[in-house]
Design a protein around this motif. Structure first.
Motif, PDB file in Angstrom:
ATOM      1  N   ALA A 189       6.758  -1.439  -2.310  1.00 22.98           N
ATOM      2  CA  ALA A 189       5.821  -1.655  -3.414  1.00 22.98           C
ATOM      3  C   ALA A 189       4.479  -0.989  -3.117  1.00 22.98           C
ATOM      4  CB  ALA A 189       5.632  -3.149  -3.659  1.00 22.98           C
ATOM      5  N   ALA A 190       4.004  -1.092  -1.887  1.00 23.72           N
ATOM      6  CA  ALA A 190       2.739  -0.453  -1.519  1.00 23.72           C
ATOM      7  C   ALA A 190       2.846   1.059  -1.604  1.00 23.72           C
ATOM      8  CB  ALA A 190       2.331  -0.883  -0.103  1.00 23.72           C
ATOM      9  N   THR A 191       3.981   1.605  -1.233  1.00 23.45           N
ATOM     10  CA  THR A 191       4.193   3.046  -1.342  1.00 23.45           C
ATOM     11  C   THR A 191       4.167   3.490  -2.804  1.00 23.45           C
ATOM     12  OG1 THR A 191       5.525   3.034   0.677  1.00 23.45           O
ATOM     13  CG2 THR A 191       5.791   4.919  -0.776  1.00 23.45           C
ATOM     14  N   LEU A 241      -1.790   5.358  -7.717  1.00 20.88           N
ATOM     15  CA  LEU A 241      -3.221   5.606  -7.526  1.00 20.88           C
ATOM     16  C   LEU A 241      -3.490   7.083  -7.256  1.00 20.88           C
ATOM     17  CD1 LEU A 241      -4.174   2.528  -5.320  1.00 20.88           C
ATOM     18  CD2 LEU A 241      -4.679   2.870  -7.748  1.00 20.88           C
ATOM     19  N   GLY A 242      -2.665   7.690  -6.429  1.00 21.02           N
ATOM     20  CA  GLY A 242      -2.818   9.114  -6.134  1.00 21.02           C
ATOM     21  C   GLY A 242      -2.644   9.978  -7.365  1.00 21.02           C
ATOM     22  N   ARG A 243      -1.714   9.580  -8.210  1.00 25.18           N
ATOM     23  CA  ARG A 243      -1.481  10.332  -9.449  1.00 25.18           C
ATOM     24  C   ARG A 243      -2.684  10.227 -10.389  1.00 25.18           C
ATOM     25  NH1 ARG A 243       1.256  14.606 -11.097  1.00 25.18           N
ATOM     26  NH2 ARG A 243       2.147  14.337 -13.138  1.00 25.18           N
ATOM     27  N   LYS A 244      -3.305   9.049 -10.457  1.00 24.42           N
ATOM     28  CA  LYS A 244      -4.507   8.882 -11.275  1.00 24.42           C
ATOM     29  C   LYS A 244      -5.615   9.820 -10.807  1.00 24.42           C
ATOM     30  CE  LYS A 244      -4.193   4.053 -12.737  1.00 24.42           C
ATOM     31  NZ  LYS A 244      -4.850   2.741 -12.646  1.00 24.42           N
ATOM     32  N   ASP A 295     -14.075   5.859  -8.401  1.00 24.19           N
ATOM     33  CA  ASP A 295     -14.507   5.334  -7.099  1.00 24.19           C
ATOM     34  C   ASP A 295     -13.678   4.119  -6.687  1.00 24.19           C
ATOM     35  OD1 ASP A 295     -16.485   7.261  -6.807  1.00 24.19           O
ATOM     36  OD2 ASP A 295     -17.997   6.017  -7.813  1.00 24.19           O
ATOM     37  N   LYS A 296     -13.446   3.231  -7.633  1.00 22.78           N
ATOM     38  CA  LYS A 296     -12.636   2.045  -7.345  1.00 22.78           C
ATOM     39  C   LYS A 296     -11.211   2.450  -6.976  1.00 22.78           C
ATOM     40  CE  LYS A 296     -10.882  -2.151  -9.506  1.00 22.78           C
ATOM     41  NZ  LYS A 296     -10.786  -2.913 -10.754  1.00 22.78           N
ATOM     42  N   ALA A 313      -7.456   4.141  -0.427  1.00 18.30           N
ATOM     43  CA  ALA A 313      -7.760   4.131   1.011  1.00 18.30           C
ATOM     44  C   ALA A 313      -7.203   2.876   1.677  1.00 18.30           C
ATOM     45  CB  ALA A 313      -9.263   4.241   1.227  1.00 18.30           C
ATOM     46  N   CYS A 314      -7.316   1.736   1.003  1.00 20.60           N
ATOM     47  CA  CYS A 314      -6.776   0.483   1.569  1.00 20.60           C
ATOM     48  C   CYS A 314      -5.252   0.512   1.610  1.00 20.60           C
ATOM     49  CB  CYS A 314      -7.246  -0.705   0.741  1.00 20.60           C
ATOM     50  SG  CYS A 314      -8.984  -1.075   0.915  1.00 20.60           S
TER      51      CYS A 314
END
Length: 122
Positions: free
Chosen positions: A59-61, A67-70, A93-94, A100-101
């Motif tokens: 799920a984290a992957t 997020l990377g796609r955004k 930024d968010k 990063a987390c």
């Protein structure tokens, strides 16, 4: 039947369930593990924990990919990507902080799996 073929067949019948043989080895392992899970103390709970950690890592992957796609859409020079990014506004930024987390969470969960495997002797 030749002697060599009989020896080969006999060798395949005597393969241990976790020896890494190909073919139906996963089915054999699953059958033996089901017995082990039912009979050995603590195996069911540690197997459930490993399954939960594996699901969390997957799920984290997937979330990291979203997020990377955004971020990729927002920083693209392609007009189609920019149009799509404006249709779905977000705080860059968010999103970068979240990414990063999450990028630290994936290896941490993988490390947990390594520890579980070491504890179970797998």
């Amino acid at each position: 039947m030749s002697a060599a073929l009989r020896r080969n067949n006999a060798a395949h019948r005597n393969v241990a369930p976790n020896s890494g043989d190909s073919g139906g080895s996963s089915l054999i392992r699953r059958r033996f593990n089901a017995h082990r899970i039912a009979k050995q103390k603590g195996v069911a709970s540690s197997s459930a924990a490993k399954t939960a950690v594996t699901a969390a890592a997957l799920a984290a992957t997937a979330y990291a990919r979203v997020l990377g796609r955004k971020i990729e859409f927002a920083s693209s020079v392609d007009p189609h990507d920019l149009e799509e990014a404006t249709q779905h506004p977000f705080d860059a930024d968010k999103t970068q902080r979240q990414l990063a987390c999450v990028q630290w969470v994936v290896p941490a969960l993988t490390g947990c799996l390594v520890v579980f495997n070491a504890l179970q002797g797998e």
